[in-house]
Design a protein around this motif. Structure first.
Motif: not given
Length: 640
Positions: A134-161
């Protein structure tokens, strides 16, 4: 009575019958709206022409095929193979493996090079390592929100499942009702702007559409304790659909989890990220102003964890008898007209959310092309008899005139604007006007959340207008990165330095002057007759912005420590430049309905003050002969 487990067993057996003998089906399960097939023969599955589309047609469900664990190359070896397969110019930033789904998330600067021509590179990766990329784009402007959301959902992937499996069981549960009907209950947003909340009910299902606050009216929240809403128990709501992230539509979604709701939220991916940004800022502003917010940040995180992203145009099952399709609404990034198909062709309802019907510099105009819509719930913010916006080019020329006059006086130009949508539109206008020497090149300070919201826009270029997307992705000409745009990251000390420095433009939140950094700017600039305050968006009744727009020349502001109020005389020049609103004007609303084919039988006019909803309702009735209503809050309409 048949259970969801029985349904899965029957589907598994039928899939076994309809797939070739050389394809093994290890398991089948529901995950959210998707039917997921696990197989060690994913590559063989992919090679069989139209097998997956055929199964999707048979079961009338979205189907995902995933590899079983024994079909996956070990992660370390797979990473080396993937990096060797993808061209170096793709700029791969990271690979994240999820063994529970057999997916590997590839973040890259140039996703197109990861995908390859007609998806060839992805197929090569899948064949070589078994993992599904699955492919996602690296934001051309650094976004703490996008980064934090992506990392948070990675950490919670078992519960997300686990959440997705629970949601899947609820969506695909057997139906029990013998009859069919559809009702809409208005829980807010009627004959007023703000606290948007509606309940769509069938014999099987209850769906809450939006749950926002009311600008300038603390404590006025949607009627969630109505008998049809949370008073019936949080479990009585099957799903929440969020049309867009503005706080008058999203602010109170986390409170649902505080009350015990534990179900899904459906929204576009940009709306999910912007929702988190705005809700956390909502808590921060309340804290700074000494108010007790109705929920805490843990509820924001819970809402994010329960959000299921929906792409424009994809038909998504959200209940046994309800399918959702989202379409671009043209209002802000990720905003959606939400179309609900109830039953097997029984009834269709569309909620406009907030719409902008014409194209802007930032976004394409709202989509109104639906196979069927019997009832349309239509915003009426500018539905009044005389609510016609200035042509965009005329608006830009007037703004340029206002800026040039203020610059000649040596003053500052203060523009309160919504962080999401209007600010980015204005940035595009200002960047071009300076580049083409129509206004002097000067610093443009971005205060509040504007820079972060802009970074989120850059992270989702596929949602922007084609020309803008082309500039960002392929021409290395991102207008949001122009040198004149400067974040205000030094608090009041930096604001005082800006005031004492050269002429400049300040874009700041909040757009209706209901709190946030604009209060500091008014304290610093309000008494300066050489400076200019420019309104470029809607000012709701009851907001300080509306009062200043109507001539108020003295305001009360808390001091920076929140210890008390002091009076500030407004000697600034106050200007209003129409045409930059993210809402369709009266003509745009009428055209939205006029060009629908077929047109709806019924229109509920909402999200506007009483005169606006009444005027628009009467006009649509007179022109098209359809049933129109300007409902009050807490009314229920049976639609069938």
């Amino acid at each position: 009575m048949k259970t969801t487990h029985d349904s899965i067993d029957e589907i598994h057996a039928q899939i076994d019958e309809e797939t070739p003998d050389d394809i093994e089906i290890s398991s089948v399960q529901f995950e959210g709206p998707d039917l997921v097939i696990y197989s060690p023969d994913v590559e063989t599955f992919a090679e069989r022409d139209r097998l997956v589309p055929k199964l999707a047609s048979t079961f009338k469900k979205r189907i995902t095929v995933r590899p079983t664990a024994d079909a996956l190359v070990p992660e370390r070896k797979a990473e080396g193979t993937i990096r060797d397969t993808i061209p170096d110019d793709a700029g791969v930033q990271s690979l994240d493996f999820d063994s529970s789904t057999g997916e590997v998330l590839v973040e890259a600067e140039k996703p197109g090079m990861v995908i390859g021509r007609h998806g060839e590179t992805l197929e090569e990766i899948r064949a070589a390592v078994g993992w599904t990329p699955e492919v996602v784009r690296t934001p051309p402007i650094e976004s703490s929100t996008v980064s934090n959301v992506r990392n948070f959902l990675k950490q919670e992937r078992d519960e997300r499942r686990d959440i997705l499996e629970d949601v899947g069981r609820q969506i695909h549960r057997p139906t029990t009702a013998d009859n069919q009907w559809v009702r809409i209950t208005t829980l807010g947003c009627c004959r007023e702007v703000g606290r948007a909340a509606f309940l769509l009910s069938t014999p099987e299902t209850r769906v809450l559409i939006d749950c926002g606050d009311k600008p300038g009216a603390e404590g006025e929240v949607p009627y969630l304790q109505a008998p049809e809403a949370l008073a019936a128990g949080p479990d009585s709501i099957d799903a929440v659909v969020l049309t867009h992230a503005h706080l008058d539509h999203s602010a109170l979604i986390p409170i649902l989890f505080k009350y015990g709701y534990d179900g899904p939220i459906y929204a576009t991916e940009p709306t999910r990220d912007l929702m988190g940004l705005l809700q956390l800022d909502y808590l921060d502003v309340a804290s700074k102003e000494g108010r007790t917010p109705p929920y805490d940040s843990s509820m924001v995180r819970k809402a994010l964890k329960h959000t299921i992203p929906v792409e424009y145009g994809n038909v998504t099952d959200i209940a046994p008898d309800v399918k959702l399709t989202m379409h671009n609404a043209g209002h802000i990034l990720g905003s959606a007209v939400s179309h609900f198909h109830v039953g097997e062709g029984f009834y269709n309802v569309a909620f406009s959310g907030d719409i902008h019907y014409r194209d802007t510099r930032l976004l394409d105009g709202a989509v109104n092309d639906f196979p069927r819509v019997e009832t349309l719930v239509l915003e009426s913010t500018y539905g009044g008899r005389n609510d016609y916006q200035t042509d965009q080019e005329d608006s830009e020329r007037k703004l340029e005139t206002v800026i040039n006059e203020a610059h000649e006086k040596g003053g500052k130009i203060l523009i309160p604007a919504f962080a999401v949508g209007r600010s980015q539109e204005l940035m595009l206008v200002l960047e071009e006007a300076m580049r083409e020497d129509r206004i002097p090149t000067m610093p443009v300070y971005l205060d509040g959340m504007i820079r972060e919201a802009t970074a989120i826009h850059a992270a989702y270029p596929d949602h922007l207008r084609e020309r803008l997307r082309q500039r960002i992705l392929y021409e290395d000409d991102n207008p949001f990165l122009a040198d004149q745009f400067r974040p205000v990251d030094g608090g009041d000390e930096m604001r005082r330095d800006v005031v004492d420095d050269e002429p400049s433009i300040v874009l700041t939140t909040s757009g209706m002057i209901t709190g946030g950094p604009i209060m500091s700017w008014l304290r610093l600039l309000g008494g300066d007759p050489e400076s200019t305050l420019v309104f470029v968006g809607y000012q709701a009744e009851g907001t300080l912005g509306r009062q200043i727009q109507q001539g108020r020349d003295e305001i009360s502001l808390n001091d920076t420590a929140g210890r008390g109020a002091n009076r500030v005389a407004l000697n600034m020049d106050v200007q209003t430049v129409d045409g930059f609103s993210g809402h369709a004007d009266r003509q745009g609303l009428e055209n939205f309905v006029r060009t629908m084919n077929p047109r709806p039988e019924t229109v509920l006019c909402v999200h506007g003050d009483e005169s606006s909803t009444d005027h628009l309702s009467s006009a649509l009735y007179e022109e098209f002969g359809m049933r129109t209503v300007a409902p009050k809050n807490l009314e229920t309409f049976r639609l069938d």
